[in-house]
Design an enzyme around this catalytic site. Structure first.
Site, PDB file in Angstrom:
ATOM      1  N   GLU A 155       0.804  -1.235   0.000  1.00 36.22           N
ATOM      2  CA  GLU A 155       0.000   0.000   0.000  1.00 36.22           C
ATOM      3  C   GLU A 155       0.835   1.282   0.000  1.00 36.22           C
ATOM      4  O   GLU A 155       0.673   2.135   0.874  1.00 36.22           O
ATOM      5  CB  GLU A 155      -0.968  -0.022   1.186  1.00 36.22           C
ATOM      6  N   ASN A 184       2.319  -4.381  -3.539  1.00 36.26           N
ATOM      7  CA  ASN A 184       0.944  -4.840  -3.370  1.00 36.26           C
ATOM      8  C   ASN A 184       0.085  -3.638  -2.964  1.00 36.26           C
ATOM      9  O   ASN A 184       0.512  -2.810  -2.158  1.00 36.26           O
ATOM     10  CB  ASN A 184       0.965  -5.876  -2.221  1.00 36.26           C
ATOM     11  N   HIS A 201     -10.023  -6.250  -2.751  1.00 36.29           N
ATOM     12  CA  HIS A 201     -11.087  -6.124  -1.742  1.00 36.29           C
ATOM     13  C   HIS A 201     -12.253  -5.376  -2.398  1.00 36.29           C
ATOM     14  O   HIS A 201     -12.293  -4.146  -2.399  1.00 36.29           O
ATOM     15  CB  HIS A 201     -10.572  -5.390  -0.503  1.00 36.29           C
ATOM     16  N   GLU A 259      -5.643 -10.720  -2.324  1.00 34.90           N
ATOM     17  CA  GLU A 259      -6.456 -10.646  -1.092  1.00 34.90           C
ATOM     18  C   GLU A 259      -7.944 -10.573  -1.427  1.00 34.90           C
ATOM     19  O   GLU A 259      -8.692  -9.783  -0.839  1.00 34.90           O
ATOM     20  CB  GLU A 259      -6.061  -9.416  -0.265  1.00 34.90           C
ATOM     21  N   ASP A 267     -11.770 -10.593  -1.728  1.00 36.19           N
ATOM     22  CA  ASP A 267     -13.068 -10.827  -1.082  1.00 36.19           C
ATOM     23  C   ASP A 267     -14.065  -9.851  -1.703  1.00 36.19           C
ATOM     24  O   ASP A 267     -13.673  -8.816  -2.241  1.00 36.19           O
ATOM     25  CB  ASP A 267     -13.028 -10.746   0.455  1.00 36.19           C
TER      26      ASP A 267
HETATM   27  C1  XIL Z   1      -6.062  -7.426   7.725  1.00 36.48           C
HETATM   28  C2  XIL Z   1      -6.214  -8.700   8.541  1.00 36.48           C
HETATM   29  O1  XIL Z   1      -7.000  -9.622   7.842  1.00 36.48           O
HETATM   30  C3  XIL Z   1      -6.853  -8.377   9.870  1.00 36.48           C
HETATM   31  O2  XIL Z   1      -6.923  -9.531  10.697  1.00 36.48           O
HETATM   32  C4  XIL Z   1      -6.030  -7.293  10.579  1.00 36.48           C
HETATM   33  O3  XIL Z   1      -6.658  -6.939  11.791  1.00 36.48           O
HETATM   34  C5  XIL Z   1      -5.897  -6.078   9.675  1.00 36.48           C
HETATM   35  O4  XIL Z   1      -5.326  -6.457   8.450  1.00 36.48           O
HETATM   36  N1  XIL Z   1      -4.984  -5.164   3.276  1.00 36.48           N
HETATM   37  C6  XIL Z   1      -3.901  -5.902   3.651  1.00 36.48           C
HETATM   38  C7  XIL Z   1      -4.036  -6.918   4.729  1.00 36.48           C
HETATM   39  O5  XIL Z   1      -2.847  -5.806   3.021  1.00 36.48           O
HETATM   40  O6  XIL Z   1      -2.863  -7.070   5.481  1.00 36.48           O
HETATM   41  C8  XIL Z   1      -5.188  -6.613   5.654  1.00 36.48           C
HETATM   42  O7  XIL Z   1      -5.347  -7.714   6.546  1.00 36.48           O
HETATM   43  C9  XIL Z   1      -6.444  -6.357   4.853  1.00 36.48           C
HETATM   44  C10 XIL Z   1      -6.251  -5.164   3.949  1.00 36.48           C
END
Ligand code: XIL
Length: 359
Positions: free
Chosen positions: A166, A207, A243, A272, A274
């Site tokens: 990020e 990422n 996400h 990641e 979802d």
């Molecule tokens: C999230 C985890 O899933 C949670 O358990 C934690 O509290 C916060 O982070 N982007 C990312 C991940 O790169 O590391 C994050 O993971 C979700 C958003």
């Protein structure tokens, strides 16, 4: 008929037969998504196309035996520790490293023939407090020491690292954090070079989220990647977090966007995934969610250098979404009771099986 044309005819007849057999095969594979999913896990479907289908995992879910039997039961051939490789856990006190929990997760993945992604080395969030309190002239040494120690520890076990997570704001400017404040945007090249020195065979990624489609943030990542490569910085891939949310629309330019990064000579991956929705769940929102899952997996499959898709854990029971986006949820392919949602699962299986389209 000359002796030369005869074999050619035979060959073309043979080829026609082969093509017909292939068409039949392809139809058999593509059509019954649900029977494909019953016969074999998502991992096998992805592997048949040279990709992986992975998941994040974490505590407390690893103590849930119903959960772990699915995790290690053949649906996934890639694993990402969801938290335990982050700085707050691996170096909570300066110079004191704790890899016990991360080792457990990494080794669990390897024991079940999963490739393990390392998430993440340098990130503004989930950082140990001592890092943010450092005088700026000590940040670079601390960052390099952290990277060297962590990457060396997992050398040969972690195939790819999210070296920087990020780095951008939504408008494409560099995010202000302890690293960029101390070193300027050069911290990214420095982090990549340091990681490469510690494990030259690991694939090194940047990422981020909201870079799935084209736009200012994705353009900024593209320009950064291009400039790093031009300088000979060891960058191997870009991770697109994925996400997504049904209420915000689908990033329609996703496949073309992945392709432009691939055209730079980089691997790409959905790291990641979802797809959340405002609760309550309805049939209409489910249908949109299915479409988004299908679109994401299809976008990856359409790009030769897209190495795989990782869901950010596989069950709603352990998703991070409800805690971070109050009122939203139901984002993953397995429900709160660890029951597979056929509508999501089958659409993923279907997209993994489909013949690639060109972008
Ligand atoms: C999230 C985890 O899933 C949670 O358990 C934690 O509290 C916060 O982070 N982007 C990312 C991940 O790169 O590391 C994050 O993971 C979700 C958003």
């Amino acid at each position: 008929m000359t002796p030369r044309t005869r074999p050619r005819r035979r060959r073309s007849a043979l080829l026609a037969g082969f093509a017909a057999a292939l068409t039949g095969l392809a139809t058999a594979v593509v059509l019954p998504a649900s029977s494909a999913s019953a016969a074999t896990g998502l991992a096998a479907l992805a592997a048949a196309k040279g990709r992986f289908f992975g998941t994040a995992t974490d505590q407390p879910e690893l103590s849930d035996t119903q959960y772990t039997s699915i995790l290690t039961g053949g649906e996934f051939n890639q694993l990402t520790p969801g938290n335990r490789l982050k700085w707050q856990f691996t170096e909570p006190v300066q110079g004191q490293f704790d890899f016990a929990e991360a080792d457990r997760e990494v080794n669990l993945g390897l024991a079940h023939r999963m490739k393990v992604r390392g998430h993440t080395l340098v990130w503004h969030s989930q950082l140990a407090g001592w890092v943010t309190a450092l005088p700026s002239d000590q940040v670079q040494a601390a960052m390099e020491h952290h990277i060297t120690t962590e990457v060396s520890h997992f050398k040969g076990r972690v195939f790819a690292w999210d070296v920087v997570n990020e780095p951008f704001n939504e408008d494409g400017t560099f995010r202000a954090d302890v690293f960029s404040n101390a070193m300027g945007s050069g911290y990214i090249a420095d982090a990549l070079r340091t990681a490469h020195a510690a494990d030259p065979r690991a694939k090194l990624y940047l990422n981020d989220y909201n870079i799935e489609g084209t736009g200012p943030k994705s353009d900024a990542m593209y320009n950064l990647a291009k400039s790093l490569l031009a300088q000979g910085v060891p960058l191997n891939g870009i991770g697109f977090q994925g996400h997504l949310a049904v209420q915000y629309g689908f990033p329609a330019t996703m496949a073309a966007n992945l392709q432009r990064f691939a055209d730079l000579g980089l691997d790409v991956g959905i790291t990641e995934l979802d797809v959340r929705m405002p609760l309550p769940e309805t049939a209409e929102k489910d249908a949109t969610q299915d479409l988004y899952y299908h679109n994401v997996v299809s976008a990856c499959m359409a790009v030769r250098r897209c190495v795989g898709v990782t869901v950010w854990d596989f069950t709603d029971k352990y998703s991070w979404i409800p805690a971070f986006f109050p009122g939203q949820g139901a984002p993953l392919p397995w429900d709160e009771n660890l029951v597979k949602k056929p509508h999501v699962y089958d659409t993923i299986a279907d997209a993994l099986c489909a013949r690639p389209t060109t972008t």
